[in-house]
Design an enzyme around this catalytic site. Structure first.
Site, PDB file in Angstrom:
ATOM      1  N   ASP A 288      -6.192  -2.931  11.196  1.00 54.86           N
ATOM      2  CA  ASP A 288      -4.996  -2.119  11.397  1.00 54.86           C
ATOM      3  C   ASP A 288      -4.902  -1.785  12.883  1.00 54.86           C
ATOM      4  O   ASP A 288      -5.869  -1.926  13.632  1.00 54.86           O
ATOM      5  CB  ASP A 288      -5.099  -0.837  10.569  1.00 54.86           C
ATOM      6  CG  ASP A 288      -3.751  -0.219  10.261  1.00 54.86           C
ATOM      7  OD1 ASP A 288      -2.748  -0.630  10.874  1.00 54.86           O
ATOM      8  OD2 ASP A 288      -3.702   0.688   9.406  1.00 54.86           O
TER       9      ASP A 288
ATOM     10  N   CYS B   8       0.826  -1.205   0.000  1.00 53.04           N
ATOM     11  CA  CYS B   8       0.000   0.000   0.000  1.00 53.04           C
ATOM     12  C   CYS B   8       0.864   1.259   0.000  1.00 53.04           C
ATOM     13  O   CYS B   8       2.020   1.238   0.420  1.00 53.04           O
ATOM     14  CB  CYS B   8      -0.922  -0.020   1.214  1.00 53.04           C
ATOM     15  SG  CYS B   8      -2.420   0.962   0.990  1.00 53.04           S
TER      16      CYS B   8
END
Length: 227
Positions: free
Chosen positions: A131, A8
Site C-alpha cells: 500500500d 476491501c
C-alpha cells in the site's frame, strides 16, 4: 478474469453481493475504529455468510491485540487475516500459530528502503500487500486513495507473492497492471462515492478496466509471439 481482485472495506449486503457477482476473489472487512469502513464483527459475520465459499473472506486489522482477534475470528470465521499495522515477524508467526489461518502482511511503500522491509517477513507471511504510505495527517494506514511509484516493484524477486494496493481505481488500474505485472490487486476508496460508501457502478468500472488491461496484455503477448 486472471487477476485476483480484493474489494476491501465492505459494509453492506449490496456491496458484498456485487463484489462477488463481478468476480472478486477476496472480500475484505475492516476492523479499525478510526476507519470510515470499520464494521462490527457480528455484522461482518452476517455479511460473510452471504458469500462464504464464493470468495475468500479477509479480516483486516491494525495492531489488534489477542482479545480483539479472538472476537473477530469467532464472529467472522475468516479465510485469511490481513495485518495492516506495525506487526513484527514474531507477531505474524504467533497469529498464524494461534488461529491456523494464512496471513497477508501489509506494508506501506514510498521508496526502495520501504520495500526492503519485507525481508524479515519472507517465509513467514503467506502474502504481502503493498500500500502507499498515508499522507501527512492521516490516521488511516490504508484507504487514503494515494498511490506509490509502482516502478519500485521492478526490483522485487519474482517469488514474492503480493497484492498491489494504494489508490487503485478504474482510471489507473490498467496502467498499474501493465507496469508491475501484478497478479492481484486490492481497492477500497477507489470504488467509493464517499469514504466508506461503496459505489456499485464504480465497482463495475473497476472490473471492466481490469478486463480491458488483461485483453491488451494478452494481445501484446500474442503479437510478440507472431513476430
Amino acid at each position: 478474469m486472471k487477476t485476483e481482485v480484493k474489494i476491501c472495506g465492505l459494509k453492506t449486503a449490496e456491496a458484498v453481493d456485487k463484489a462477488v457477482a463481478l468476480g472478486a476473489s477476496h472480500t475484505g472487512f475492516i476492523f479499525f475504529p478510526k476507519s470510515p469502513r470499520n464494521i462490527e464483527p457480528d455484522d461482518a459475520g452476517r455479511l460473510a455468510e452471504r458469500i462464504r465459499g464464493k470468495a475468500k473472506i479477509v479480516a483486516v486489522t491494525v495492531d489488534a491485540d489477542s482479545d480483539v482477534l479472538d472476537e473477530i475470528v469467532s464472529a467472522l470465521a475468516p479465510d485469511m487475516l490481513q495485518l495492516h499495522g506495525n506487526e513484527s515477524p514474531d507477531r505474524v508467526l504467533t497469529v498464524k500459530a494461534v488461529y491456523g489461518l494464512p496471513v497477508i502482511k501489509a506494508l506501506s511503500i514510498r521508496d526502495a528502503d520501504d520495500l526492503r522491509r519485507i525481508e524479515p517477513y519472507i517465509g513467514i507471511a503467506d502474502r504481502f500487500l503493498f500500500d502507499a504510505k498515508p499522507p501527512k495527517g492521516s490516521d488511516l494506514p490504508g484507504g487514503n486513495g494515494v498511490s506509490f511509484d509502482w516502478r519500485l516493484l521492478d526490483t522485487l524477486d519474482d517469488s514474492v507473492d503480493y497484492m498491489l494496493s494504494g489508490g487503485l481505481n478504474a482510471d489507473n488500474v490498467g496502467e498499474a497492471l501493465a507496469l508491475t505485472g501484478a497478479k492481484a490487486v486490492d481497492t477500497s476508496s477507489g470504488v467509493e462515492s464517499a469514504p466508506g460508501v461503496k459505489d456499485l457502478k464504480r465497482m463495475e468500472e473497476f472490473f471492466d478496466a481490469i478486463a480491458r488491461a488483461e485483453a491488451d496484455m494478452a494481445e501484446g503477448v500474442l503479437a510478440g509471439r507472431s513476430t
